[in-house]
Design a protein around this motif. Structure first.
Motif, PDB file in Angstrom:
ATOM      1  N   GLU A  87      -6.694  -9.574   5.355  1.00  0.00           N
ATOM      2  CA  GLU A  87      -6.127  -8.148   6.134  1.00  0.00           C
ATOM      3  C   GLU A  87      -6.235  -7.012   4.874  1.00  0.00           C
ATOM      4  O   GLU A  87      -6.828  -6.088   5.125  1.00  0.00           O
ATOM      5  CB  GLU A  87      -4.729  -8.751   7.281  1.00  0.00           C
ATOM      6  N   LEU A  88      -5.258  -6.654   4.126  1.00  0.00           N
ATOM      7  CA  LEU A  88      -5.296  -5.776   3.532  1.00  0.00           C
ATOM      8  C   LEU A  88      -6.190  -5.685   2.420  1.00  0.00           C
ATOM      9  O   LEU A  88      -6.436  -4.620   2.369  1.00  0.00           O
ATOM     10  CB  LEU A  88      -3.514  -5.424   2.556  1.00  0.00           C
ATOM     11  N   ARG A 149      -7.676  -1.621  11.080  1.00  0.00           N
ATOM     12  CA  ARG A 149      -6.379  -0.852  10.997  1.00  0.00           C
ATOM     13  C   ARG A 149      -5.519  -0.963  12.117  1.00  0.00           C
ATOM     14  O   ARG A 149      -4.017  -0.955  11.589  1.00  0.00           O
ATOM     15  CB  ARG A 149      -6.848   1.218  10.836  1.00  0.00           C
ATOM     16  N   THR A 150      -6.511  -0.945  12.937  1.00  0.00           N
ATOM     17  CA  THR A 150      -5.113  -1.833  14.378  1.00  0.00           C
ATOM     18  C   THR A 150      -4.521  -2.782  14.261  1.00  0.00           C
ATOM     19  O   THR A 150      -3.511  -3.035  14.490  1.00  0.00           O
ATOM     20  CB  THR A 150      -6.153  -1.663  15.649  1.00  0.00           C
ATOM     21  N   ALA A 151      -4.656  -3.940  13.414  1.00  0.00           N
ATOM     22  CA  ALA A 151      -4.547  -5.137  12.887  1.00  0.00           C
ATOM     23  C   ALA A 151      -3.600  -5.187  11.878  1.00  0.00           C
ATOM     24  O   ALA A 151      -2.363  -5.591  11.835  1.00  0.00           O
ATOM     25  CB  ALA A 151      -5.252  -5.987  12.719  1.00  0.00           C
ATOM     26  N   ALA A 152      -3.426  -3.868  10.763  1.00  0.00           N
ATOM     27  CA  ALA A 152      -2.285  -3.868   9.594  1.00  0.00           C
ATOM     28  C   ALA A 152      -1.498  -2.886  10.135  1.00  0.00           C
ATOM     29  O   ALA A 152      -0.154  -3.383   9.282  1.00  0.00           O
ATOM     30  CB  ALA A 152      -3.613  -3.284   9.144  1.00  0.00           C
ATOM     31  N   ASP A 153      -1.757  -2.332  10.863  1.00  0.00           N
ATOM     32  CA  ASP A 153      -0.823  -1.594  11.742  1.00  0.00           C
ATOM     33  C   ASP A 153       0.555  -2.282  12.278  1.00  0.00           C
ATOM     34  O   ASP A 153       1.819  -2.127  12.549  1.00  0.00           O
ATOM     35  CB  ASP A 153      -0.525  -0.289  13.243  1.00  0.00           C
ATOM     36  N   HIS A 154       0.283  -3.584  12.480  1.00  0.00           N
ATOM     37  CA  HIS A 154       1.090  -4.820  13.299  1.00  0.00           C
ATOM     38  C   HIS A 154       1.218  -5.678  13.035  1.00  0.00           C
ATOM     39  O   HIS A 154       2.179  -6.846  12.973  1.00  0.00           O
ATOM     40  CB  HIS A 154       0.792  -4.990  14.538  1.00  0.00           C
ATOM     41  N   LEU A 155       0.765  -5.485  11.451  1.00  0.00           N
ATOM     42  CA  LEU A 155       0.410  -6.734  10.265  1.00  0.00           C
ATOM     43  C   LEU A 155       2.112  -7.211  10.045  1.00  0.00           C
ATOM     44  O   LEU A 155       2.319  -8.595  10.209  1.00  0.00           O
ATOM     45  CB  LEU A 155      -0.113  -6.333   9.391  1.00  0.00           C
ATOM     46  N   ALA A 245       1.807  -1.532   6.449  1.00  0.00           N
ATOM     47  CA  ALA A 245       0.601  -1.805   5.331  1.00  0.00           C
ATOM     48  C   ALA A 245      -0.017  -0.091   5.254  1.00  0.00           C
ATOM     49  O   ALA A 245      -1.013  -0.324   5.476  1.00  0.00           O
ATOM     50  CB  ALA A 245       0.116  -2.518   6.539  1.00  0.00           C
ATOM     51  N   ASN A 246       0.782   0.890   4.670  1.00  0.00           N
ATOM     52  CA  ASN A 246       0.676   2.262   4.228  1.00  0.00           C
ATOM     53  C   ASN A 246       0.849   2.206   3.120  1.00  0.00           C
ATOM     54  O   ASN A 246      -0.302   2.906   2.170  1.00  0.00           O
ATOM     55  CB  ASN A 246       1.304   2.852   4.364  1.00  0.00           C
ATOM     56  N   ALA A 247       0.867   1.332   2.170  1.00  0.00           N
ATOM     57  CA  ALA A 247       1.101   1.188   0.954  1.00  0.00           C
ATOM     58  C   ALA A 247      -0.497   1.124   0.580  1.00  0.00           C
ATOM     59  O   ALA A 247      -1.309   0.571  -0.038  1.00  0.00           O
ATOM     60  CB  ALA A 247       2.116   0.174  -0.328  1.00  0.00           C
ATOM     61  N   THR A 248      -1.287   2.200  -0.555  1.00  0.00           N
ATOM     62  CA  THR A 248      -2.624   2.064  -1.608  1.00  0.00           C
ATOM     63  C   THR A 248      -2.276   2.785  -2.399  1.00  0.00           C
ATOM     64  O   THR A 248      -1.222   3.448  -3.295  1.00  0.00           O
ATOM     65  CB  THR A 248      -3.110   3.372  -1.278  1.00  0.00           C
ATOM     66  N   PHE A 249      -2.816   2.542  -3.698  1.00  0.00           N
ATOM     67  CA  PHE A 249      -2.731   2.290  -5.273  1.00  0.00           C
ATOM     68  C   PHE A 249      -2.730   4.338  -5.330  1.00  0.00           C
ATOM     69  O   PHE A 249      -2.280   4.458  -6.485  1.00  0.00           O
ATOM     70  CB  PHE A 249      -3.455   2.280  -5.712  1.00  0.00           C
ATOM     71  N   GLU A 250      -3.873   4.475  -4.644  1.00  0.00           N
ATOM     72  CA  GLU A 250      -4.264   6.122  -5.047  1.00  0.00           C
ATOM     73  C   GLU A 250      -2.811   7.004  -4.655  1.00  0.00           C
ATOM     74  O   GLU A 250      -2.563   8.215  -5.231  1.00  0.00           O
ATOM     75  CB  GLU A 250      -5.599   6.131  -3.393  1.00  0.00           C
ATOM     76  N   GLU A 251      -1.904   6.628  -3.715  1.00  0.00           N
ATOM     77  CA  GLU A 251      -1.065   7.070  -3.716  1.00  0.00           C
ATOM     78  C   GLU A 251      -0.003   6.435  -3.722  1.00  0.00           C
ATOM     79  O   GLU A 251       1.320   7.506  -3.909  1.00  0.00           O
ATOM     80  CB  GLU A 251      -0.133   6.698  -1.940  1.00  0.00           C
ATOM     81  N   HIS A 252       0.753   5.627  -3.267  1.00  0.00           N
ATOM     82  CA  HIS A 252       1.978   4.636  -4.543  1.00  0.00           C
ATOM     83  C   HIS A 252       1.743   4.639  -6.197  1.00  0.00           C
ATOM     84  O   HIS A 252       2.082   3.631  -6.721  1.00  0.00           O
ATOM     85  CB  HIS A 252       2.100   3.854  -3.348  1.00  0.00           C
ATOM     86  N   GLY A 253       0.182   3.756  -6.303  1.00  0.00           N
ATOM     87  CA  GLY A 253      -0.202   3.397  -7.216  1.00  0.00           C
ATOM     88  C   GLY A 253       0.575   3.814  -8.546  1.00  0.00           C
ATOM     89  O   GLY A 253       1.015   3.174  -9.874  1.00  0.00           O
ATOM     90  N   LYS A 254       1.049   5.275  -9.316  1.00  0.00           N
ATOM     91  CA  LYS A 254       1.478   5.840 -10.381  1.00  0.00           C
ATOM     92  C   LYS A 254       3.453   5.362  -9.883  1.00  0.00           C
ATOM     93  O   LYS A 254       4.323   5.021 -11.232  1.00  0.00           O
ATOM     94  CB  LYS A 254       1.853   7.350  -9.548  1.00  0.00           C
ATOM     95  N   LEU A 255       3.520   4.841  -8.766  1.00  0.00           N
ATOM     96  CA  LEU A 255       4.768   4.379  -9.119  1.00  0.00           C
ATOM     97  C   LEU A 255       5.502   2.164  -9.413  1.00  0.00           C
ATOM     98  O   LEU A 255       6.281   1.775 -10.002  1.00  0.00           O
ATOM     99  CB  LEU A 255       5.410   4.068  -7.275  1.00  0.00           C
ATOM    100  N   PHE A 256       4.016   2.302  -9.529  1.00  0.00           N
ATOM    101  CA  PHE A 256       3.906   0.399 -10.128  1.00  0.00           C
ATOM    102  C   PHE A 256       4.479  -0.119 -11.533  1.00  0.00           C
ATOM    103  O   PHE A 256       5.449  -0.809 -11.393  1.00  0.00           O
ATOM    104  CB  PHE A 256       2.947  -0.099 -10.080  1.00  0.00           C
TER     105      PHE A 256
END
Length: 314
Positions: A87-88, A149-155, A245-256
């Motif tokens: 899904e993700l 995206r709808t399914a991911a919101d409640h995943l 289900a809102n984590a993305t590499f573009e926004e949060h990859g710098k935190l990895f």
């Protein structure tokens, strides 16, 4: 009467066009690196390979780290649910294609719609993305079933509720580990943590049976879960973002890098001291080459700290 369509001639032109695409500067990958499909798309997920890629600061091809991060985020929350991973990853692939189309439209807007599509897929996204991510995932046939995206919101709705208790358990274990010598008689344990949180005056704490059921699902990634909870964002924590289900590499990859180093610390500071050696081994496996970064897991109220002290006779 128009010219009769010559199929063979057309196929030859397409072949030449594909060779031109492959003549682009493809991103060279390290020897021995597992391809994306082997790491993320099988029933057996390979976190060690995902961690190695996501910690590598060198750029990769379009979508590679983004899709890997999406699969990793799902694995942390539900390590034994491949469908959730799809899904993700599927949602990420759709977002990557939309990004490529937007770039093509902005940079080549004077060309035809067909040109936009060709440039988006085969120049901006490029052949490595198509061959190593899009096609192994299953193309549109699979994307039509996954990546909503709808399914991911409640995943992870159920996990948002149950992780509250798990976090309290691990916070009590972290407190004990920080308050007692590593070679002392008192050591943190899952069974003691379950008994401890059940004494908390908190209606949100799950039943004993529910705690053990949830623990069985998430124990192999508990270090990553606790480390994510320790990383504060502008709104909530990294764990909150993962559960949405809102984590993305573009926004949060710098935190990895910080996320991995804190997961390593939790392994060494807490899990190593617990009686279940397999728990430590499962969590440390993808983190052996990572340095540790100390952190506190301050999730207990003063009364819960008192209950923890009483449970462990501190």
């Amino acid at each position: 009467m128009g010219e009769i369509f010559d199929r063979d001639e057309f196929i030859e032109k397409v072949r030449i066009f594909s060779e031109c695409l492959y003549s682009q500067n493809l991103v060279e990958r390290p020897d021995g690196e597992r391809i994306f499909g082997e790491v993320s798309l099988g029933d057996q997920y390979r976190p060690k390979d995902a961690v190695a890629l996501l910690l590598n600061s060198s750029p990769s091809f379009f979508g590679h780290k983004e899709a890997m991060f999406a699969g990793f985020a799902s694995w942390v929350i539900l390590p034994n649910h491949p469908a959730m991973r799809l899904e993700l990853i599927g949602l990420c692939i759709k977002q990557l294609l939309a990004k490529a189309e937007a770039i093509a439209l902005e940079d080549f807007g004077e060309n035809s719609v067909l040109m936009h599509d060709l440039i988006a897929r085969y120049v901006i996204a490029g052949p490595q993305f198509i061959e190593e991510i899009y096609a192994p995932f299953g193309g549109m046939e699979v994307l039509s079933d996954f990546g909503s995206r709808t399914a991911a919101d409640h995943l992870f709705d159920d996990e948002r509720k149950s992780f509250y208790t798990i976090k309290k358990m691990m916070a009590s274990c972290h407190y004990v580990a920080s308050s007692t010598p590593a070679d002392g008689v008192v050591q943190p344990s899952v069974n003691k943590a379950v008994a401890t949180v059940r004494t908390f005056i908190d209606p949100n704490i799950m039943s004993r049976a529910s705690i053990y059921a949830k623990w069985a699902e998430c124990k192999d990634t508990i270090a990553w879960i606790c480390a994510a909870e320790s990383i504060e964002l502008e709104i909530g924590t990294l764990l909150d973002t993962l559960l949405q289900a809102n984590a993305t590499f573009e926004e949060h990859g710098k935190l990895f890098d910080r996320w991995a180093r804190r997961a390593k610390f939790f392994c060494e500071h807490v899990l190593r001291r617990m009686p279940d050696r397999e728990l430590y081994d499962a969590n440390i496996r993808p983190l052996r080459k990572v340095d540790a970064e100390q952190f506190s897991l301050d999730l207990l109220t003063p009364s819960e700290v008192a209950f923890t002290k009483k449970a462990y006779s501190l």
